[in-house]
Write an enzyme that holds these catalytic residues in place. Sequence first.
Site, PDB file in Angstrom:
ATOM      1  N   ARG A  25      14.287   4.825 -10.756  1.00  0.00           N
ATOM      2  CA  ARG A  25      13.184   4.940 -11.625  1.00  0.00           C
ATOM      3  C   ARG A  25      13.334   4.229 -12.896  1.00  0.00           C
ATOM      4  O   ARG A  25      12.197   4.068 -13.549  1.00  0.00           O
ATOM      5  CB  ARG A  25      12.803   6.534 -11.555  1.00  0.00           C
ATOM      6  CG  ARG A  25      11.455   6.538 -12.377  1.00  0.00           C
ATOM      7  CD  ARG A  25      10.771   7.911 -12.275  1.00  0.00           C
ATOM      8  NE  ARG A  25      11.842   8.970 -12.727  1.00  0.00           N
ATOM      9  CZ  ARG A  25      12.167   9.203 -13.761  1.00  0.00           C
ATOM     10  NH1 ARG A  25      11.578   8.618 -14.770  1.00  0.00           N
ATOM     11  NH2 ARG A  25      13.177  10.052 -13.980  1.00  0.00           N
ATOM     12  N   TYR A  65     -10.724  -8.487  -9.394  1.00  0.00           N
ATOM     13  CA  TYR A  65     -10.456  -7.538  -8.209  1.00  0.00           C
ATOM     14  C   TYR A  65     -11.035  -6.081  -8.240  1.00  0.00           C
ATOM     15  O   TYR A  65     -10.935  -5.680  -9.513  1.00  0.00           O
ATOM     16  CB  TYR A  65      -8.533  -7.467  -8.120  1.00  0.00           C
ATOM     17  CG  TYR A  65      -8.414  -6.486  -7.080  1.00  0.00           C
ATOM     18  CD1 TYR A  65      -8.604  -6.884  -5.714  1.00  0.00           C
ATOM     19  CD2 TYR A  65      -7.797  -5.353  -7.444  1.00  0.00           C
ATOM     20  CE1 TYR A  65      -8.235  -6.057  -4.613  1.00  0.00           C
ATOM     21  CE2 TYR A  65      -7.333  -4.569  -6.465  1.00  0.00           C
ATOM     22  CZ  TYR A  65      -7.674  -4.848  -5.059  1.00  0.00           C
ATOM     23  OH  TYR A  65      -7.117  -3.957  -4.271  1.00  0.00           O
TER      24      TYR A  65
HETATM   25  C1  LIG Z   1      -4.702  -6.355  -3.863  1.00  0.00           C
HETATM   26  C2  LIG Z   1      -4.757  -6.787  -5.377  1.00  0.00           C
HETATM   27  C3  LIG Z   1      -4.579  -6.138  -6.443  1.00  0.00           C
HETATM   28  C4  LIG Z   1      -3.718  -4.622  -6.208  1.00  0.00           C
HETATM   29  O1  LIG Z   1      -2.811  -4.745  -5.621  1.00  0.00           O
HETATM   30  P1  LIG Z   1      -2.282  -3.353  -4.678  1.00  0.00           P
HETATM   31  O2  LIG Z   1      -0.947  -3.947  -4.149  1.00  0.00           O
HETATM   32  O3  LIG Z   1      -3.431  -3.261  -3.552  1.00  0.00           O
HETATM   33  O4  LIG Z   1      -2.356  -2.180  -5.532  1.00  0.00           O
HETATM   34  C5  LIG Z   1      -4.756  -6.665  -7.757  1.00  0.00           C
HETATM   35  N1  LIG Z   1      -5.155  -7.824  -7.930  1.00  0.00           N
HETATM   36  C6  LIG Z   1      -5.752  -8.597  -6.655  1.00  0.00           C
HETATM   37  C7  LIG Z   1      -5.782 -10.172  -7.241  1.00  0.00           C
HETATM   38  C8  LIG Z   1      -5.288  -8.300  -5.527  1.00  0.00           C
HETATM   39  O5  LIG Z   1      -6.016  -8.877  -4.770  1.00  0.00           O
END
Ligand SMILES: *Cc1c(COP(=O)(O)O)cnc(C)c1O
Length: 383
Positions: A52, A106
């Site tokens: 951690r 996103y």
């Molecule tokens: C999938 C994604 C995220 C989030 O990632 P996780 O691993 O699902 O938490 C953030 N930004 C973009 C552009 C993504 O495609």
Amino acid sequence: MESSLDGNKYRLATNCLHAGQINPGVAAGVINPLYPSTAFPYLEVDKFAYPRYFNTPNQEALVTRLCTLEQGEDALVFSSGMAAIFSTFLALLDPGDHAIFQNDLYGGTHHAITAELDRLKITYTLLDEITRESLDRACRPETRFVYIETPSNPLLNCIPIDVVAEFAREKGILSLIDNTFASPVNQNPLVLGMDVVFHSATKYLGGHSDISAGVVISSAGVIGKIRPVAVNLGGNLNSQMCHLLERSIKTLEVRVTRQNENAQAIAEFLSAHAGVANVFYPGLRSHPTHEIAARQMKGFGGMLSFEVKGDPDAFVRRLRLIAPVMSLGAVESTISSPRLTSHAKIGPEGRKKVGISDQLLRLSVGIEAGNDLIDDLGEALKE
Ligand SMILES: *Cc1c(COP(=O)(O)O)cnc(C)c1O
């Protein structure tokens, strides 16, 4: 972590394999050993390791590799992209602060901003259009950073990174970018003047649809601010997954190069097809932000979207090779309908506003033989 290699001396494809080599002696062979331990000695060390604390040997080996690929000084590796992104927000923003975000983000990031920041008394501006003028208008004395994503999801619009970086530098605030869609192979925002880079390593860095991880890469100073908050929040990646991610990155350059080639060929094929209305790919001259992409990207990426003239759901069901699944960036080609997935929540009106039609499909191009993918799309386009 002491690395046996000087990352500046080699090209990215080489650094994907060798940067962050632990070099523990003859017993280990050619790959970095996996150190699964969660307990480490505290005597005779400056700082003792603990998962951690983001400082176990496998975390540090991965950090060295990531820093070499993105030209950063330090990094932290989390158990998801959102853990990396939101731990950073909490580290850089206090109650009363303000941040500027691109609206076209996103979905998970957009939702986290609107769901969490208000109750922390952090204000924000979501910008539909990112230009020097719109940034200047949104900036306040309490603004701490600007956050962008380019190319965007799902229309692959590109934002001029140099404009955002210069704005932030002149205002004395930080510039943050989610570089997931481009990957470090196609775009290196720190080199273009940005301060902080994120990747959802669940996508291209992992590349095989079997790792959930996220990274933040920046200067030693900025990571030094994020680290204590990240330690408190506890979103670190475990050693086994660090080891697996390090292994995945070995083939990153090879995978993304093939994905770029396949995507370009598919975009050209679809553009010429009578059954397709519009194709959105930054590598096409017809794309509204092709010029910006050509200026700041080394390759145009493996993501594209297009509008079919017929029923999009029937078209997807006719595909044999390309799988209709969520997520992206894997070696297998996958397709999704923003209407049913990433942009379902904002409704038909919301989608219309951002230019996402019900006919739109987003394709994450894999490393299959390009002609097999083109045949699959061509067959499914025959009604
Ligand atoms: C999938 C994604 C995220 C989030 O990632 P996780 O691993 O699902 O938490 C953030 N930004 C973009 C552009 C993504 O495609």
